[in-house]
Design a protein around this motif. Structure first.
Motif, PDB file in Angstrom:
ATOM      1  N   SER A 132     -26.032  -6.286  52.730  1.00  0.00           N
ATOM      2  CA  SER A 132     -25.779  -4.897  52.389  1.00  0.00           C
ATOM      3  C   SER A 132     -26.556  -4.602  51.105  1.00  0.00           C
ATOM      4  O   SER A 132     -26.913  -5.523  50.374  1.00  0.00           O
ATOM      5  CB  SER A 132     -24.287  -4.642  52.170  1.00  0.00           C
ATOM      6  OG  SER A 132     -23.538  -4.920  53.332  1.00  0.00           O
TER       7      SER A 132
ATOM      8  N   GLN B  98     -17.668  -5.688  53.509  1.00  0.00           N
ATOM      9  CA  GLN B  98     -18.418  -6.175  54.663  1.00  0.00           C
ATOM     10  C   GLN B  98     -17.439  -6.888  55.592  1.00  0.00           C
ATOM     11  O   GLN B  98     -16.663  -7.741  55.137  1.00  0.00           O
ATOM     12  CB  GLN B  98     -19.515  -7.159  54.242  1.00  0.00           C
ATOM     13  CG  GLN B  98     -20.605  -6.571  53.380  1.00  0.00           C
ATOM     14  CD  GLN B  98     -21.525  -7.666  52.865  1.00  0.00           C
ATOM     15  OE1 GLN B  98     -21.074  -8.647  52.280  1.00  0.00           O
ATOM     16  NE2 GLN B  98     -22.813  -7.514  53.069  1.00  0.00           N
TER      17      GLN B  98
ATOM     18  N   PRO C 223     -23.202  -6.579  59.276  1.00  0.00           N
ATOM     19  CA  PRO C 223     -24.431  -6.221  58.555  1.00  0.00           C
ATOM     20  C   PRO C 223     -25.650  -6.978  59.076  1.00  0.00           C
ATOM     21  O   PRO C 223     -25.563  -8.166  59.397  1.00  0.00           O
ATOM     22  CB  PRO C 223     -24.131  -6.607  57.105  1.00  0.00           C
ATOM     23  CG  PRO C 223     -22.643  -6.676  57.018  1.00  0.00           C
ATOM     24  CD  PRO C 223     -22.183  -7.127  58.371  1.00  0.00           C
TER      25      PRO C 223
ATOM     26  N   HIS D 281     -18.901  -2.026  55.961  1.00  0.00           N
ATOM     27  CA  HIS D 281     -20.185  -2.291  56.614  1.00  0.00           C
ATOM     28  C   HIS D 281     -19.940  -3.362  57.671  1.00  0.00           C
ATOM     29  O   HIS D 281     -19.653  -4.517  57.350  1.00  0.00           O
ATOM     30  CB  HIS D 281     -21.214  -2.763  55.587  1.00  0.00           C
ATOM     31  CG  HIS D 281     -22.614  -2.679  56.068  1.00  0.00           C
ATOM     32  ND1 HIS D 281     -23.685  -3.178  55.359  1.00  0.00           N
ATOM     33  CD2 HIS D 281     -23.150  -2.130  57.200  1.00  0.00           C
ATOM     34  CE1 HIS D 281     -24.810  -2.953  56.025  1.00  0.00           C
ATOM     35  NE2 HIS D 281     -24.502  -2.335  57.153  1.00  0.00           N
TER      36      HIS D 281
END
Length: 202
Positions: A171, A183, A166, A163
């Protein structure tokens, strides 16, 4: 690439040639032609096939509502996923990606508090055709997206999901902590793509 506001100021052209780029909905119209186009909703799919038929035939176009002769392909996900989840599934399942980078995939609205109060709409295309009319519209609850991505990440344990940048550093709770979910920052991704830097989970 989703259409959440977390990607608004990112130079996405730097991703070209680095791997398959999956563009959601109107992304190709305002940014550049990605390697794969993905749409989930039927009205959006119909608009793309009618108004942008030449463009979508130039790239693989995945949708739940495909039609013969349009160049579209039926998405292989087990049920009707939202566009971002459909793109992630297509990358992992159809194209056997080893890593999937989620950019502009914002699971939360502005001022989100919980699954039932997810704040205001967070989408770059608010106000346009097939989208909510304005940014003051309540964002959809995020449990649906959470469940879909949790399902996908668990279904492909050897695929790493990242991710990127973010929204508000967040998240979904149910996927944070899964071994193949991470992340990372946008700068870290750039360093990885251009200088083979190590990806560092934030």
């Amino acid at each position: 690439i989703g259409n959440g506001t977390s990607r608004k100021d990112l130079d996405l052209t730097t991703l070209q040639g680095k791997g398959n780029i999956y563009g959601s909905n109107f992304f190709f119209r305002d940014e550049f032609l990605p390697d794969v186009i993905v749409a989930s909703d039927e009205p959006m799919t119909c608009t793309l096939m009618k108004a942008h038929s030449t463009i979508i035939k130039a790239r693989p176009f995945y949708t739940w509502f495909h039609k013969t002769g349009t160049g579209s392909k039926k998405a292989t996900c087990p049920e009707k996923f939202a566009t971002g989840a459909m793109a992630a599934w297509t990358a992992a399942n159809d194209h056997q990606a080893k890593a999937v980078f989620l950019i502009g995939v914002d699971f939360f609205g502005f001022g989100s508090k919980n699954a039932y109060q997810n704040g205001k709409m967070n989408n770059l295309y608010v106000g346009e055709k097939h989208y909510q009319k304005d940014e003051n519209t309540p964002a959809p609850t995020y449990r649906n997206w959470q469940r879909r991505f949790q399902f996908i990440i668990k279904a492909f344990p050897t695929v790493q999901f990242y991710h990127v940048n973010p929204f508000e550093g967040r998240s979904p709770e149910r996927i944070v902590g899964l071994e193949n979910f991470h992340q990372i920052t946008w700068d870290n991704l750039q360093g990885y793509l251009n200088n083979s830097d190590e990806l560092v989970d934030i």
